[in-house]
Design a protein around this motif. Structure first.
Motif, mmCIF file in Angstrom:
data_model
loop_
_atom_site.group_PDB
_atom_site.id
_atom_site.type_symbol
_atom_site.label_atom_id
_atom_site.label_comp_id
_atom_site.label_asym_id
_atom_site.label_seq_id
_atom_site.Cartn_x
_atom_site.Cartn_y
_atom_site.Cartn_z
ATOM 1 N N LEU A 533 38.354 43.309 25.766
ATOM 2 C CA LEU A 533 38.015 43.546 26.973
ATOM 3 C C LEU A 533 38.819 42.624 28.075
ATOM 4 C CD1 LEU A 533 34.157 43.338 26.543
ATOM 5 C CD2 LEU A 533 35.327 45.185 26.861
ATOM 6 N N THR A 534 39.213 41.432 27.532
ATOM 7 C CA THR A 534 40.355 40.572 28.594
ATOM 8 C C THR A 534 41.705 41.408 28.865
ATOM 9 O OG1 THR A 534 39.067 38.701 28.170
ATOM 10 C CG2 THR A 534 41.210 38.391 29.013
ATOM 11 N N LEU A 535 42.101 42.174 27.658
ATOM 12 C CA LEU A 535 43.523 42.790 27.837
ATOM 13 C C LEU A 535 43.258 43.845 28.533
ATOM 14 C CD1 LEU A 535 44.698 42.583 23.972
ATOM 15 C CD2 LEU A 535 45.813 41.488 26.216
ATOM 16 N N CYS A 536 41.920 44.602 28.663
ATOM 17 C CA CYS A 536 41.719 45.728 29.504
ATOM 18 C C CYS A 536 41.960 45.499 30.991
ATOM 19 C CB CYS A 536 40.593 46.462 29.194
ATOM 20 S SG CYS A 536 40.351 47.044 27.412
ATOM 21 N N PRO A 539 46.166 45.379 33.111
ATOM 22 C CA PRO A 539 46.830 46.534 33.938
ATOM 23 C C PRO A 539 46.017 46.739 35.319
ATOM 24 C CG PRO A 539 46.005 47.394 31.638
ATOM 25 C CD PRO A 539 45.598 46.042 31.696
ATOM 26 N N LEU A 540 44.964 45.981 35.525
ATOM 27 C CA LEU A 540 44.185 45.992 36.849
ATOM 28 C C LEU A 540 44.411 45.054 37.846
ATOM 29 C CD1 LEU A 540 40.722 47.262 35.327
ATOM 30 C CD2 LEU A 540 42.684 48.725 35.812
ATOM 31 N N THR A 541 45.254 44.368 37.546
ATOM 32 C CA THR A 541 45.469 43.106 38.352
ATOM 33 C C THR A 541 46.030 43.670 39.681
ATOM 34 O OG1 THR A 541 47.980 42.578 37.281
ATOM 35 C CG2 THR A 541 45.977 41.449 36.516
ATOM 36 N N ASN A 562 36.313 54.211 44.913
ATOM 37 C CA ASN A 562 35.257 54.480 44.086
ATOM 38 C C ASN A 562 35.721 54.330 42.675
ATOM 39 O OD1 ASN A 562 33.690 54.828 46.264
ATOM 40 N ND2 ASN A 562 33.732 57.146 46.300
ATOM 41 N N ARG A 563 36.657 54.773 42.170
ATOM 42 C CA ARG A 563 37.162 54.800 40.895
ATOM 43 C C ARG A 563 37.353 53.227 40.682
ATOM 44 N NH1 ARG A 563 42.666 57.665 39.224
ATOM 45 N NH2 ARG A 563 43.601 56.254 40.371
ATOM 46 N N ALA A 564 38.243 52.560 41.386
ATOM 47 C CA ALA A 564 38.542 51.225 40.995
ATOM 48 C C ALA A 564 37.336 50.417 40.762
ATOM 49 C CB ALA A 564 39.494 50.620 42.328
ATOM 50 N N HIS A 606 46.925 37.898 38.638
ATOM 51 C CA HIS A 606 47.119 37.712 36.995
ATOM 52 C C HIS A 606 46.895 36.090 36.673
ATOM 53 C CE1 HIS A 606 50.954 37.526 39.083
ATOM 54 N NE2 HIS A 606 51.367 36.697 37.925
ATOM 55 N N HIS A 607 47.529 35.426 37.568
ATOM 56 C CA HIS A 607 47.540 33.710 37.406
ATOM 57 C C HIS A 607 45.876 33.594 37.504
ATOM 58 C CE1 HIS A 607 51.952 33.433 38.918
ATOM 59 N NE2 HIS A 607 51.782 33.838 37.449
ATOM 60 N N HIS A 608 45.265 33.773 38.399
ATOM 61 C CA HIS A 608 43.758 33.459 38.430
ATOM 62 C C HIS A 608 43.177 34.009 37.183
ATOM 63 C CE1 HIS A 608 40.017 33.849 41.333
ATOM 64 N NE2 HIS A 608 40.146 32.624 40.471
ATOM 65 N N LEU A 609 43.199 35.227 36.852
ATOM 66 C CA LEU A 609 42.460 35.533 35.620
ATOM 67 C C LEU A 609 42.842 34.978 34.496
ATOM 68 C CD1 LEU A 609 42.641 39.694 35.674
ATOM 69 C CD2 LEU A 609 40.691 38.233 35.306
ATOM 70 N N LEU A 610 44.125 34.301 34.167
ATOM 71 C CA LEU A 610 44.415 33.724 33.039
ATOM 72 C C LEU A 610 44.034 32.169 33.226
ATOM 73 C CD1 LEU A 610 46.383 33.329 30.368
ATOM 74 C CD2 LEU A 610 48.225 32.719 32.237
ATOM 75 N N GLY A 611 44.209 31.632 34.348
ATOM 76 C CA GLY A 611 43.607 30.299 34.597
ATOM 77 C C GLY A 611 42.162 30.273 34.194
#
Length: 657
Positions: A533-536, A539-541, A562-564, A606-611
């Motif tokens: 789920l994290t890898l999913c 691509p949305l960063t 709406n889709r996003a 992407h940095h925020h998600l990883l951190g």
């Protein structure tokens, strides 16, 4: 917005079901004539008359007194704070009183026999004092007060869960009472409550004119020579006294103190005197009607359902209906000072350091612990012990990862720094579905529970979207929806725990966030789900970088909103469901980890998600290890430790606003 009906007519209309249920209740027990005779001069040779005199009539009287008192306290709080969402439950007064009574039950039960209401009064006073301390610098701004009350409620609830987990037998008698039971065995409760409420009503009447000044702004009130500090203290002190007295007799009754004052306000009662009168009457009618309804229609059920749980369940949709109709004075979202706009110069190096810290924490959780002879380092080849520790560490890390990612997605999606699965009620909605699945499905598997939990999270998200679409997902409305979902979750939890089911202890441990029941297979499955789920989300960063800029900018840059939003919310639901299945609904990791990542300077998506992911895993692994060691040989659940740490951090952030 007005309801198009006067307060008097609203009370009259809502009294009709009360009269009907009153008549049906007496008819089912021998008739109205026998009921009146049992009240005034019961025959001691007639068991039915004795039951009516010592149980049915006292219960009706206590419902009227408690409902009116809670509504009176709600009107006072709303007037003092100029906040239509202030009430004994949303400001933590009832939770503080309940916690104080639990503590005294364990430490000095003899004190309760002499001064039960004073213990509740002190607990409620300390809770509302904490809310005041957290919000004083913001001038008691409405949304900040509600947010502080929500956090204090969650925090005190976590402490109460810890006490209940380690002292289940000693406190089991408090489960039904704490959920708001109006059952009576005589007139003692009425004798205790009515003089205090009469005194409180007289005091409120004397404060009527001074408190009316609070309808002005602070500057205008001071120009009239009014001491706002002492006036607020008097008004809130009286409200806390009323709440403490009621909680000491009947336990926690939810939402009467919030609903009744707002209904009469919407019905046109603008002046304080009108709201005090009609709000008190309506509160008495609402609670008595709910209790009679419960006795008449649910009396045949094999389990005892406390009235407080029913008022919470009914009050949650009522609050959801009220949210778009209430006007808050301060529409600014609280911005914690812990959120930093500075970017780290080397985010890759910082992520490496966090990963090293995580590995060290996992090594600590696996190899260092206590035994019968004290602290010791475990040999890495000692599988007899590691087979118990490895699943817990893996499950804690996986759940921390999922909650952190879910919180980051929510915060960036809504541009709301206070959004998280816990605060917005998503974890609570997921937990409701999971509890119902555990008790209603025959031998549910882990896969079935994940599906049920995901469905609950999705339903909660759908409710959030429906209720907040018009307001543009304003932070204050999102937070209040979380309050409503949390109330519904508390109601379901109260019914389950009060039923006396043998699975209740396991549910308590799960609600506290225990990894004790996780085996190696489950840990590997949860870890795999967390990684996938994290890898999913990677691509949305790009979406996560653009969406906080607003709808117009996002659409101009080619994003289909709406889709996003739908895809991101689906990911949030799956992440929350999987994490909640492991560590329960309360941990604050979904709020804490994204904040700490921003504090470290990780602002790009992407940095925020990883951190946030690394911080979330680190915090949960450390929480699991601390929980195993701090009360050794007992085990404090990781989710509970994380909620205590995260709640303290959050309150510290609110204090610095």
């Amino acid at each position: 917005m007005k309801l198009g009906i006067s307060p008097a007519r609203a009370c009259l209309v809502l009294s009709l079901p009360l009269v009907a249920l009153f008549w049906l209740g007496l008819e089912s027990q021998g008739g109205v004539g026998l009921g009146i005779k049992a009240l005034l001069s019961p025959s001691f040779a007639d068991v039915d008359q004795l039951l009516l005199h010592y149980t049915w009539w006292p219960r009706l009287a206590i419902a009227l007194l408690a409902g009116g008192g809670l509504a009176l306290a709600g009107v006072l709080m709303q007037q003092v704070l100029r906040n239509p969402l202030a009430s004994p439950t949303t400001l933590g007064v009832a939770s503080g009183a309940n916690l104080a009574l639990m503590v005294m039950t364990l430490l000095a039960p003899g004190v309760l026999a002499m001064a039960r209401e004073w213990v509740a009064l002190v607990g409620g006073g300390l809770a509302v004092g904490l809310v005041f301390a957290l919000t004083w610098r913001r001038g008691l701004a409405p949304i900040v007060v509600v947010l502080a009350g929500l956090v204090v409620n969650l925090y005190l609830g976590a402490v109460s869960t810890a006490l209940l987990l380690f002292n289940h037998e000693a406190l089991s008698s408090l489960l039904i009472w704490g959920a708001g039971s109006l059952a009576q065995n005589g007139w003692d409760g009425v004798a205790i409550l009515w003089p205090r409420l009469v005194i409180a009503g007289v005091a409120a009447w004397f404060l009527l004119r001074p408190l009316a000044v609070l309808e002005l702004d602070d500057a205008s009130a001071r120009s009239l020579g009014v001491s706002l500090k002492y006036l607020r203290f008097a008004g809130l002190g009286l409200a806390v006294f009323i709440t403490g007295s009621i909680v000491s007799v009947v336990g926690i009754i939810g939402f009467i103190g919030l609903a009744a004052p707002n209904i009469v306000r919407l019905a046109g009662a603008r002046r304080l005197g009108e709201r005090l009168l009609w709000g008190t009457l309506l509160g008495a009618v609402m609670l008595a009607t709910t209790d009679l309804l419960l006795q008449y229609f649910l009396g045949a059920l094999p389990i005892l359902i406390p009235t407080g749980a029913v008022t919470g369940a009914l009050g949650a949709p009522l609050l959801m209906w009220l949210i778009p109709r209430l006007k808050l004075q301060d529409n600014r979202a609280p911005q914690p000072t812990v959120v930093s706009a500075n970017r780290h110069s080397a985010p890759g190096r910082l992520a490496t350091r966090l990963a090293i810290a995580l590995l060290l924490a996992m090594g600590l959780g696996l190899l260092l612990g206590q035994g019968v002879s004290g602290w010791f380092w475990l040999s890495p080849d000692n599988w007899n012990v590691l087979q118990w520790r490895v699943p817990r560490v893996l499950a804690a890390a996986a759940s921390g990862l999922m909650l952190a990612v879910a919180g980051t997605l929510l915060q960036r999606l809504s541009a709301n720094p206070m959004a998280s699965p816990e605060v917005l009620g998503i974890s609570g909605g997921c937990a409701i579905a999971l509890i119902l699945g555990i008790f209603l499905l025959p031998s549910p598997s882990s896969g079935m529970l994940v599906g049920v939990g995901t469905l609950g999270a999705l339903v909660t998200l759908l409710v959030l979207v429906m209720l907040n679409r018009r307001s543009g997902f304003a932070p204050e409305h999102l937070l209040l929806t979380g309050v409503a979902v949390g109330a519904l979750f508390d109601a379901v939890r109260s019914v389950i725990l009060a039923a006396g089911d043998p699975r209740g202890q396991q549910v308590i441990a799960w609600l506290a966030g225990s990894t004790y029941y996780v085996d190696l297979t489950s840990a590997l499955v949860v870890g795999t789900l967390a990684a996938v789920l994290t890898l999913c989300t990677l691509p949305l960063t790009r979406w996560l970088d653009i969406l906080p800029l607003g709808a117009a900018t996002s659409q101009a840059l080619g994003i289909t909103l709406n889709r996003a939003r739908l895809l991101l919310l689906l990911l949030v639901a799956l992440l929350t469901a999987c994490a909640t299945l492991v560590v329960g609904p309360l941990s604050f990791i979904g709020l804490l980890a994204p904040h700490m990542a921003r504090l470290l300077g990780l602002s790009r998506a992407h940095h925020h998600l990883l951190g946030a992911a690394l911080v979330g895993m680190l915090l949960m692994v450390l929480a699991d290890w601390v929980g195993r060691q701090v009360v050794f040989p007992y085990d404090m659940p990781a989710g509970l430790v994380a909620s205590l740490i995260g709640g303290a951090y959050f309150m510290w952030g609110l204090r610095r606003l």
